[in-house]
Design a protein around this motif. Structure first.
Motif, mmCIF file in Angstrom:
data_model
loop_
_atom_site.group_PDB
_atom_site.id
_atom_site.type_symbol
_atom_site.label_atom_id
_atom_site.label_comp_id
_atom_site.label_asym_id
_atom_site.label_seq_id
_atom_site.Cartn_x
_atom_site.Cartn_y
_atom_site.Cartn_z
ATOM 1 N N CYS A 105 -1.693 -3.317 4.048
ATOM 2 C CA CYS A 105 -1.718 -2.447 5.228
ATOM 3 C C CYS A 105 -2.760 -2.981 6.218
ATOM 4 N N PHE A 106 -2.330 -3.129 7.476
ATOM 5 C CA PHE A 106 -3.229 -3.536 8.558
ATOM 6 C C PHE A 106 -3.315 -2.390 9.553
ATOM 7 N N ILE A 107 -4.532 -2.115 10.034
ATOM 8 C CA ILE A 107 -4.727 -1.099 11.071
ATOM 9 C C ILE A 107 -5.359 -1.805 12.268
ATOM 10 N N LEU A 108 -4.635 -1.760 13.398
ATOM 11 C CA LEU A 108 -5.052 -2.494 14.594
ATOM 12 C C LEU A 108 -5.447 -1.538 15.704
ATOM 13 N N ILE A 137 8.771 -4.476 6.315
ATOM 14 C CA ILE A 137 7.643 -4.146 7.186
ATOM 15 C C ILE A 137 7.828 -2.733 7.729
ATOM 16 N N SER A 138 6.734 -1.989 7.740
ATOM 17 C CA SER A 138 6.731 -0.635 8.288
ATOM 18 C C SER A 138 5.672 -0.570 9.377
ATOM 19 N N SER A 139 6.019 0.040 10.509
ATOM 20 C CA SER A 139 5.083 0.093 11.637
ATOM 21 C C SER A 139 5.141 1.462 12.294
ATOM 22 N N ARG A 140 3.962 1.992 12.591
ATOM 23 C CA ARG A 140 3.862 3.275 13.289
ATOM 24 C C ARG A 140 2.555 3.291 14.061
ATOM 25 N N TRP A 200 -4.054 3.719 17.241
ATOM 26 C CA TRP A 200 -4.076 2.579 16.334
ATOM 27 C C TRP A 200 -2.673 2.325 15.770
ATOM 28 N N LYS A 201 -2.395 1.070 15.506
ATOM 29 C CA LYS A 201 -1.131 0.683 14.889
ATOM 30 C C LYS A 201 -1.347 0.556 13.379
#
Length: 595
Positions: A210-213, A261-264, A271-272
């Motif tokens: 998990c990445f938080i941008l 891949i999951s993105s929200r 934040w992404k």
């Protein structure tokens, strides 16, 4: 037509059943595999939603700091003015109010280490009483830069404003008036490691990375670091496209491998949240199930085949040999089996044919044995009934004679009447009577004893109405009561008492006969109970114990009629003696037909 061997038929059937079960199992598993994969994708989405919720909850109090200008008019007025131009009292009051307001909001969140506001006049308000000079210098420079731009967005600094503390994440928020004019800069330092730990605890195991941008800056990374810089760039670009297309879950290929891949985007912070997991890892559990299912089916097939071979060798071969040996003897069994409409193998058919011939002979033998055993029980019962101690009748007759010689007592009439009832009850009638009739006979006996011993005892009856008409074995209470006068009471006292109680317990009847006499010691009671519980007893053994002949007599008759689980037992009691009789209710149906 020659019949098939049982061995070949059995093995064939087992194999067919095993193969059929395997095919059905694989078909059902194939149908459900799509649902299982969808469940794994949903698990991935749920993990992202959980991280999203954790971020929102963690940053909620920081939102309260951002809105201080909107929710607190007094604080807004302070920030709009230069506090240095106020008098000392007002200056102190404003400084104290702003510091306490920041402390109050920051104290609601353990993540917040420090919150600082610096307005365009250079006035600083902070949750800490002492602020590092370098920190103040940096935030002053940033405030001057931010005041030049309207609508400037939030910024985040990993490592703090100086970038030298890996345990701090600093948030910079411009504070605006209602006219959207910047009036101050809010700097919030939070504990980065604590925030990271909260997010890791909320992340499901085996949910990938998990990445938080924030903007394009990577703030947090959860899971193993498996991707190079170029791969991360592709993942971040893919995530941006998914957010624009409102797509939460998608797939992509990289280096010949498939990835999910999951993105929200978090609504509070912007934040992404990006999750990435290789397909083989995502469906690792599903693949393991397929693998183990195949191993299980293969093992089951091998086990069934091995068992079939072993079973046929272990059972059929001895059966064939057995048929050869008994075919000329026509051995003995009990039940006759009809072969007309039965499809049997050659071996089983031979066994049953010989079995039927043996059964005919065994049936004749068993009928003779049953009739003989039944007659023997009837003879034994009659013998036991005639063994009851006659001393009572002799004593009663002597009493009548003595009283008749001395004077004209009315008790003589009562004694004679009760004695007559007892003698008729004992000699005439069937072997079974109602419980009520048996109790009436005991009452007649006790009336004679009352006259004999001059009212030195009393009797209390407690018989349930619902069992009064239940038929029981005849003449089982009087011998028990007689033992009380022979061994229990000392007739020089007037407080002697007898209790006779009968009640239903499930499908049985329990009769209790209790007295408050001298009782029996525990050692003798245990020995007597052991004798009474013996499965079979010789009549001669009963005769040897002259004092207990009544109880043994009654116990043997009850066991003969009702079965081995019924009979007489001496219960433990504080004072006196308590005898328990356990009788059946439904066991006399056949005997009643023979009465």
């Amino acid at each position: 037509m020659k019949k098939r061997s049982f061995r070949s038929t059995f093995v064939s059937v087992i194999l067919v059943i095993t193969v059929a079960i395997s095919i059905v199992n694989l078909a059902v598993y194939g149908i459900n595999i799509k649902k299982i994969r969808q469940a794994e994708v949903l698990k991935m989405k749920t993990a992202g939603e959980r991280i999203d919720d954790m971020i929102t909850i963690s940053l909620n109090n920081i939102k309260g700091l951002k809105q201080i200008c909107c929710t607190d008019n007094y604080a807004r007025n302070i920030l709009l003015k230069n506090n240095e131009k106020n008098d000392i009292g007002t200056k102190f009051e404003n400084q104290n109010y702003m510091d306490n307001a920041l402390k109050h909001i920051a104290s609601m969140d353990t993540l917040i280490l420090r919150a600082t506001i610096l307005n365009k006049y250079g006035n600083i308000y902070c949750t800490d009483t002492s602020i590092p000079e370098e920190y103040v210098k940096t935030i002053r420079n940033m405030t001057k830069e931010w005041m030049l731009f309207e609508g400037k967005e939030d910024e985040y600094y990993y490592g703090g404003l100086q970038g030298d503390n890996a345990n701090i994440l600093t948030f910079l928020y411009p504070l605006y008036t209602y006219g959207n004019m910047p009036i101050a800069l809010l700097a919030v330092d939070i504990n980065y490691k604590t925030f990271q730990s909260i997010l890791e605890n909320g992340f499901y195991e085996n949910s990938g990375e998990c990445f938080i941008l924030a903007e394009e800056q990577e703030l947090f990374h959860i899971g193993e670091d498996l991707y190079q810089k170029e791969e991360k760039g592709y993942i971040f670009d893919k995530s941006q496209k998914m957010i624009k297309e409102n797509l939460i879950v998608d797939t992509f290929q990289s280096k010949g491998k498939n990835f999910y891949i999951s993105s929200r985007q978090n609504m509070l912070s912007g934040w992404k949240i990006i999750q990435v997991i290789p397909e083989e890892r995502m469906f690792e559990e599903v693949d393991q199930k397929i693998k183990w299912n195949s191993i299980f089916l293969s093992g089951a097939l091998i086990l069934v085949v091995s068992f079939s071979i072993y079973y046929t060798k272990k059972i059929i071969e001895p059966l064939e040999e057995f048929c050869k040996k008994i075919s000329h003897t026509k051995g003995d069994q009990l039940q006759i089996i009809n072969l007309e409409h039965m499809k049997l193998t050659r071996e089983i058919a031979n066994v049953i044919e010989n079995y039927n011939e043996m059964a005919n002979k065994m049936n004749e033998y068993l009928v003779r044995e049953i009739i003989y055993d039944k007659n023997q029980r009837k003879i034994q019962s009659k013998m036991l009934r005639y063994q009851i101690n006659p001393h009572f009748l002799y004593n009663t007759l002597n009493l009548i004679a003595s009283m008749g010689e001395l004077s004209d007592f009315p008790e003589i009439v009562e004694i004679t009447k009760n004695l007559s009832c007892i003698m008729q009850y004992n000699v005439k009638g069937s072997r079974f009577v109602s419980l009520k009739t048996e109790v009436e006979m005991v009452k007649a006996y006790l009336e004679i004893q009352r006259i004999r011993f001059h009212d030195c005892f009393s009797v209390e009856y407690e018989i349930e109405r619902q069992i009064e008409q239940v038929r029981i074995v005849k003449f089982i209470l009087q011998p028990i009561v007689e033992n009380i006068f022979e061994h229990g009471f000392t007739m020089d006292e007037n407080d002697n008492k007898i209790w006779i109680k009968a009640f239903k317990c499930e499908n049985d009847i329990v009769i209790l006969v209790k007295d408050n006499g001298c009782g029996i010691d525990s050692e003798k009671r245990e020995e007597l109970n052991r004798i009474l519980c013996e499965r079979t007893r010789r009549i001669s053994y009963i005769d040897e114990e002259e004092k207990s002949i009544g109880i043994n007599n009654v116990n043997t008759r009850i066991k003969n009629y009702y079965g081995e689980k019924y009979g007489v037992k001496v219960n433990k009691t504080d004072k006196g003696t308590e005898i328990q009789l356990l009788l059946g209710i439904e066991n006399l149906e056949e005997e009643n037909k023979d009465k």
